[in-house]
Design a protein around this motif. Structure first.
Motif, PDB file in Angstrom:
ATOM      1  N   VAL A 180      44.010  40.859  53.386  1.00 39.45           N
ATOM      2  CA  VAL A 180      43.484  42.220  53.576  1.00 39.45           C
ATOM      3  C   VAL A 180      44.611  43.142  54.055  1.00 39.45           C
ATOM      4  O   VAL A 180      44.717  44.287  53.608  1.00 39.45           O
ATOM      5  N   MET A 181      45.466  42.627  54.924  1.00 36.83           N
ATOM      6  CA  MET A 181      46.596  43.440  55.392  1.00 36.83           C
ATOM      7  C   MET A 181      47.565  43.751  54.256  1.00 36.83           C
ATOM      8  O   MET A 181      48.306  44.718  54.324  1.00 36.83           O
ATOM      9  N   GLN A 182      47.533  42.955  53.197  1.00 34.29           N
ATOM     10  CA  GLN A 182      48.379  43.183  52.022  1.00 34.29           C
ATOM     11  C   GLN A 182      47.655  44.024  50.965  1.00 34.29           C
ATOM     12  O   GLN A 182      48.167  44.199  49.878  1.00 34.29           O
ATOM     13  N   GLY A 183      46.437  44.463  51.257  1.00 40.70           N
ATOM     14  CA  GLY A 183      45.718  45.335  50.337  1.00 40.70           C
ATOM     15  C   GLY A 183      44.567  44.690  49.609  1.00 40.70           C
ATOM     16  O   GLY A 183      43.846  45.360  48.863  1.00 40.70           O
ATOM     17  N   SER A 184      44.356  43.397  49.795  1.00 39.80           N
ATOM     18  CA  SER A 184      43.225  42.719  49.149  1.00 39.80           C
ATOM     19  C   SER A 184      41.907  43.317  49.642  1.00 39.80           C
ATOM     20  O   SER A 184      41.812  43.772  50.784  1.00 39.80           O
ATOM     21  N   ARG A 185      40.920  43.305  48.767  1.00 43.17           N
ATOM     22  CA  ARG A 185      39.591  43.840  49.096  1.00 43.17           C
ATOM     23  C   ARG A 185      39.647  45.295  49.532  1.00 43.17           C
ATOM     24  O   ARG A 185      38.874  45.735  50.372  1.00 43.17           O
ATOM     25  N   GLY A 186      40.616  46.018  49.036  1.00 41.00           N
ATOM     26  CA  GLY A 186      40.747  47.432  49.384  1.00 41.00           C
ATOM     27  C   GLY A 186      41.521  47.681  50.663  1.00 41.00           C
ATOM     28  O   GLY A 186      41.639  48.804  51.118  1.00 41.00           O
TER      29      GLY A 186
END
Length: 122
Positions: free
Chosen positions: A84-90
């Motif tokens: 998520v911190m890398q942009g996964s899931r927005g």
């Protein structure tokens, strides 16, 4: 806005399943936080909005579950938060000033897994 203190939680086996919604329920019960969040509940997350700490929606990046009665970091939860911190899931909406500290917090768990955080890989 605040990054939680690194708790150095024990880490579960790498192959343990991750169900964030189920973990959330168990953490609330374990922490005695069914009605509102508390400090024990906070420890299962990497980030929270300190100005709204009495609201469950203020807590982000859950990485822990309750295993044998103890709050435990779940590798797949750590990896989900890292993704998520890398942009996964927005991605995740955090203040710019907290991003490096969140990544540092997560990187400590990656190190405990003998792994490298995605943002530190070549």
């Amino acid at each position: 806005m605040a990054v939680t203190s690194f708790q150095d939680l024990p880490v579960a086996d790498r192959d343990r399943e991750w169900d964030g919604a189920a973990a959330e329920k168990r953490v609330r019960q374990w922490a005695g936080a069914e009605d509102e969040p508390n400090e024990k509940y906070r420890d299962a997350h990497v980030w929270y909005d300190a100005e709204n700490k009495d609201n469950f929606t203020a807590y982000k990046l859950l990485i822990a579950d309750v295993v044998d009665g103890k709050l435990t970091a779940i590798p797949r939860g750590v990896m989900a938060a890292g993704n998520v911190m890398q942009g996964s899931r927005g991605g995740v909406d955090l203040p710019e000033r907290d991003i490096d500290r969140v990544k540092s917090h997560l990187a400590k768990y990656y190190a405990k897994l003998d792994d490298t955080a995605p943002w530190d890989r070549d």
